[in-house]
Motif scaffolding. Sequence first.
Motif, PDB file in Angstrom:
ATOM      1  N   THR A 214       0.864  -1.184   0.000  1.00  0.00           N
ATOM      2  CA  THR A 214       0.000   0.000   0.000  1.00  0.00           C
ATOM      3  C   THR A 214       0.895   1.226   0.000  1.00  0.00           C
ATOM      4  OG1 THR A 214      -1.771  -1.126   1.198  1.00  0.00           O
ATOM      5  CG2 THR A 214      -1.773   1.276   1.249  1.00  0.00           C
ATOM      6  N   LEU A 247      -3.476   7.195  -3.791  1.00  0.00           N
ATOM      7  CA  LEU A 247      -3.454   5.907  -3.112  1.00  0.00           C
ATOM      8  C   LEU A 247      -3.234   4.807  -4.137  1.00  0.00           C
ATOM      9  CD1 LEU A 247      -3.867   4.296  -0.451  1.00  0.00           C
ATOM     10  CD2 LEU A 247      -6.300   4.147  -1.065  1.00  0.00           C
ATOM     11  N   ARG A 249      -2.385   0.549  -4.759  1.00  0.00           N
ATOM     12  CA  ARG A 249      -2.301  -0.830  -4.276  1.00  0.00           C
ATOM     13  C   ARG A 249      -1.535  -1.634  -5.316  1.00  0.00           C
ATOM     14  NH1 ARG A 249      -4.607  -0.035   0.871  1.00  0.00           N
ATOM     15  NH2 ARG A 249      -6.696   0.830   0.649  1.00  0.00           N
TER      16      ARG A 249
END
Length: 281
Positions: A214, A247, A249
């Motif tokens: 992450t 963000l 992932r």
Amino acid sequence: MAKRLVSLACEPVPGLGLQRAVGVGRLSVRQLDGRTRLNRLYQEGCAKIRIPKTYHGSALEAVVINTSGGVTGGDRMNWRFEAGPGTHLMLTTQACEKVYKSSGGVAENTISLSVEAGARLAWLPQETIMFDRAGLSRSITADLAVDAEALFLEPVVLGRRSMGEHLEHADLHDRWRISRDGRLLHAEDFHLSGPVRPVLPQSAVTSGRSAFATLLFVSPRAEGFVTEARRLIGPGGGVSCWNGKLLARVTAEDSFELRKILLPLVSLLNFGAELPKVWSI
């Protein structure tokens, strides 16, 4: 008589618990003559902090070390880092943190970060490697000034496939609370517990892959990096950007493939600084 002595030595001592690793580390930096300089340093137990000579421009690099060689159930690590006004602080770990099989409870790792006005901070630890029946509870709390910037990364490996390791049971709880100007900006909780093999293949978990990461980039410039970040990650993850934060992932088959994605991705977002030298050792 000799046999009796051996027998006594193997018997548990009432009231004597298992030895546990405990570490506390504190570091703060300030700006002096246009460069980031050490302000305060405190270390206790198995927590150590080293500041190597580097050439990252105005950035100061600090390397976090757990001298116990890994953690297991009942171990506790507590870290706090403060970037003063106008400073640039880059934090990493000496090596991958190994979380070993627990005989009871979980290891606790608490990270607290403060980024003051005009400062930049990068939290870039190497991978956390989970062994079968390991337990880890980790929390990251950060307070950012309204014009501060920060980069956060946490890569995890669920057993080293090259070593023939596979996870059947594990307990991993990652808790992030990131605030900007006193208001909550980002919150998430990731929790794997119990038999993990049935849930890992789910697309909402890791799609059956054993390595994942992450990454959170907080900056008013975040939106400008979305297209390139998506190209670097490819089909093994995704990128979203809103409210001044990016963000990402990332998933991969193993730690080697994960690093092949993370190295250019972190280079893109690391405020123009080189990657920590310990990443290449």
